[in-house]
Enzyme design. Structure first.
Site, PDB file in Angstrom:
ATOM      1  N   ARG A 196      16.119  -1.449  -5.104  1.00  0.00           N
ATOM      2  CA  ARG A 196      14.697  -1.353  -5.465  1.00  0.00           C
ATOM      3  C   ARG A 196      14.523  -1.388  -6.977  1.00  0.00           C
ATOM      4  O   ARG A 196      15.163  -0.616  -7.702  1.00  0.00           O
ATOM      5  CB  ARG A 196      14.077  -0.046  -4.922  1.00  0.00           C
ATOM      6  CG  ARG A 196      14.199   0.140  -3.415  1.00  0.00           C
ATOM      7  CD  ARG A 196      13.584  -0.982  -2.599  1.00  0.00           C
ATOM      8  NE  ARG A 196      12.169  -1.148  -2.813  1.00  0.00           N
ATOM      9  CZ  ARG A 196      11.217  -0.509  -2.140  1.00  0.00           C
ATOM     10  NH1 ARG A 196      11.552   0.334  -1.185  1.00  0.00           N
ATOM     11  NH2 ARG A 196       9.951  -0.724  -2.398  1.00  0.00           N
ATOM     12  N   LYS A 249       2.250   7.220   5.021  1.00  0.00           N
ATOM     13  CA  LYS A 249       1.602   5.917   4.900  1.00  0.00           C
ATOM     14  C   LYS A 249       1.162   5.364   6.258  1.00  0.00           C
ATOM     15  O   LYS A 249       0.817   4.195   6.381  1.00  0.00           O
ATOM     16  CB  LYS A 249       2.548   4.928   4.197  1.00  0.00           C
ATOM     17  CG  LYS A 249       2.814   5.350   2.745  1.00  0.00           C
ATOM     18  CD  LYS A 249       3.481   4.269   1.947  1.00  0.00           C
ATOM     19  CE  LYS A 249       4.977   4.413   1.996  1.00  0.00           C
ATOM     20  NZ  LYS A 249       5.635   3.315   1.271  1.00  0.00           N
ATOM     21  N   PRO A 264       0.829  -1.209   0.000  1.00  0.00           N
ATOM     22  CA  PRO A 264       0.000   0.000   0.000  1.00  0.00           C
ATOM     23  C   PRO A 264       0.864   1.260   0.000  1.00  0.00           C
ATOM     24  O   PRO A 264       1.857   1.332   0.717  1.00  0.00           O
ATOM     25  CB  PRO A 264      -0.804  -0.102   1.294  1.00  0.00           C
ATOM     26  CG  PRO A 264      -0.355  -1.320   1.994  1.00  0.00           C
ATOM     27  CD  PRO A 264       0.746  -1.960   1.234  1.00  0.00           C
ATOM     28  N   GLU A 265       0.503   2.194  -0.831  1.00  0.00           N
ATOM     29  CA  GLU A 265       1.178   3.488  -0.840  1.00  0.00           C
ATOM     30  C   GLU A 265       0.191   4.529  -0.324  1.00  0.00           C
ATOM     31  O   GLU A 265      -0.940   4.202   0.016  1.00  0.00           O
ATOM     32  CB  GLU A 265       1.643   3.813  -2.257  1.00  0.00           C
ATOM     33  CG  GLU A 265       2.710   2.843  -2.720  1.00  0.00           C
ATOM     34  CD  GLU A 265       3.779   3.526  -3.556  1.00  0.00           C
ATOM     35  OE1 GLU A 265       3.944   4.750  -3.421  1.00  0.00           O
ATOM     36  OE2 GLU A 265       4.437   2.823  -4.334  1.00  0.00           O
TER      37      GLU A 265
END
Ligand SMILES: [Zn+2]
Length: 476
Positions: free
Chosen positions: A262, A58, A2-3
């Site tokens: 990443r 977040k 989730p962002e």
């Protein structure tokens, strides 16, 4: 994962479900979620009433009676699921809140990376997880503070944005989207980012996050509200997850690299790599003049390497010889290379097997040569670049092109070699044409060598200008 937009959606959907509900009891099924403080957690929130939910980056900030605050971070897989008391807990239920209306709220987290922290209205903004967060893009009106903070920062801009301390709310997906929209290469050192570029980053962050929040709000209505409040939805992503696909401007294929571990997707033409080192591949047809182009870089004192040379070196290694002989069942009394050549001529289908062994070794050798060099331009002549799918290793790909007629003339083929060679030329020329969008520069070698050298020199100058942080960005 989730962002910010997903967490915002969770906030919106969860609030009406829990607002004014009292917690009758709590079960902590996985202690690590509450940092091992299960007994404290249970007695802290038991009998309190949910009042409101806010969000910082977040983090969900769940406000309860008696000035208590539950800080919840969903991390990778965390989600809240509302069930009837008569229903069974969800498969990965980690914390269960039993409410005063016959419902229960399961916090479900298959990987258990999420965290819940006990806090209160007076202190929650000072908790270390929250305190370190920078402003959200929506809160930034003036970027001079960001420019100042990055003054000496050599971290790639993508990494700097992911730390959440400069601005908060961009995770791996939306960082790729924002940098793509801002036309900034993810590896650009943060200190190179100009004031104008920071303004673009903030503007694009606001736009992209707002659109995603809107999309989340509209999609979530389409499934049973409250049953699965994970906030996952599809937004139209232009960079993330599009590796190997055409850029929306249709001028290049998206490349995929690792930025501090990443996975990162970017367009090599929209997002020009700035700062050293620049990794350059030279590709081209047979007899097109690739070595001449490489030579210009060598003369300039930059690190250069040719794949043909690497392959020669690799073939000298006994363990490689043994491996190839064994896998391909190569036999013969001549030298290793001669036996191998005879074998491939007799068994052309084995070429693919051979390439499967050789390509990774070439790749490794190029990587280690580049790693050990301090040269600002790192250049490799890689005729097999596309076949070995090595495009992503390079920031810039230079293609050397030549008209087929001139190519054949220059090769000055003897008759008996002609037909096999022509086929190879044809195959490789097709591959070159097919990958034209992968090329960042094309030099034509239909004229004299001195013109080829001059054209190469012009490319080198252009690449050198990209090393300078103060350059005029319009000229690159
Ligand atoms: Zn593009």
């Amino acid at each position: 994962m989730p962002e910010l937009p997903e967490v915002e959606t969770v906030k919106k959907v969860l609030l009406p479900i829990i607002k004014d509900r009292k917690i009758l009891s709590i079960e902590v099924l996985r202690k690590s979620i509450v940092n091992g403080l299960d007994k404290e957690f249970i007695s802290f929130f038991k009998n309190e009433t949910f009042l409101n939910i806010t969000r910082r980056g977040k983090f969900l900030l769940i406000h309860l009676s008696n000035d208590k605050v539950l800080i919840s971070h969903l991390r990778m897989e965390g989600k809240y699921i509302e069930l009837l008391e008569s229903e069974e807990n969800t498969k990965y239920a980690r914390v269960v809140f039993h409410l005063d209306n016959g419902h229960k709220l399961c916090y479900d987290d298959s990987r258990s990376f999420g965290r819940m922290i006990m806090s209160n209205e007076k202190n929650y903004l000072k908790e270390k997880e929250i305190a370190k967060l920078g402003p959200e893009p929506f809160e930034v009106d003036d970027v001079s503070n960001l420019v100042k903070q990055c003054n000496k920062m050599s971290l790639p801009i993508k990494t700097a944005l992911l730390t959440q301390t400069l601005i908060t709310g961009l995770g791996n997906i939306y960082v790729d989207e924002v940098l793509f929209a801002s036309k900034i290469h993810p590896l650009t050192p943060a200190k190179f980012i100009t004031k104008d570029e920071w303004e673009t980053i903030i503007k694009e962050s606001k736009r992209i996050l707002t659109e995603a929040i809107k999309a989340g709000g509209s999609t979530i209505k389409s499934y049973h509200p409250g049953k699965d409040i994970s906030g996952e939805f599809q937004t139209k992503l232009l960079a993330y997850g599009r590796k190997g696909e055409k850029c929306v401007s249709r001028h290049a294929f998206m490349r995929f690299i690792a930025v501090n571990g990443r996975g990162t997707t970017y367009c090599p033409k929209c997002q020009i790599k700035l700062g050293a080192p620049i990794k350059i591949a030279i590709v081209g047809k047979i007899a097109s003049g690739k070595s001449t182009v490489l030579d210009e870089f060598t003369k300039g004192g930059y690190c250069t390497i040719s794949s043909d040379e690497i392959v020669h070196k690799i073939y000298e290694k006994i363990d490689v010889q043994n491996l190839i002989n064994k896998r391909l069942k190569v036999k013969g009394e001549k030298s290793f290379v001669d036996n191998l050549r005879d074998h491939i001529q007799k068994h052309p289908a084995d070429l693919e097997k051979l390439e499967k062994i050789v390509h990774p070794l070439v790749k490794k050798e190029i990587e280690s040569t580049f790693k050990n060099s301090k040269s600002p331009l790192l250049v490799a002549e890689v005729p097999l670049l596309f076949k070995a799918k090595m495009q992503d290793m390079f920031d810039v790909i230079i293609g050397v092109d030549i008209d087929e007629k001139i190519q054949i003339e220059r090769l000055n083929l003897r008759d008996k070699e002609k037909s096999a060679f022509l086929k190879r030329i044809n195959d490789e020329n097709n591959l070159f044409e097919e990958h034209k969008l992968d090329l960042d520069f094309i030099v034509n070698n239909n004229d004299t060598l001195s013109i080829l050298r001059k054209d190469t020199k012009a490319i080198i100058d252009k690449l050198l200008s990209r090393l300078n942080p103060l350059l005029d960005r319009t000229s690159i």
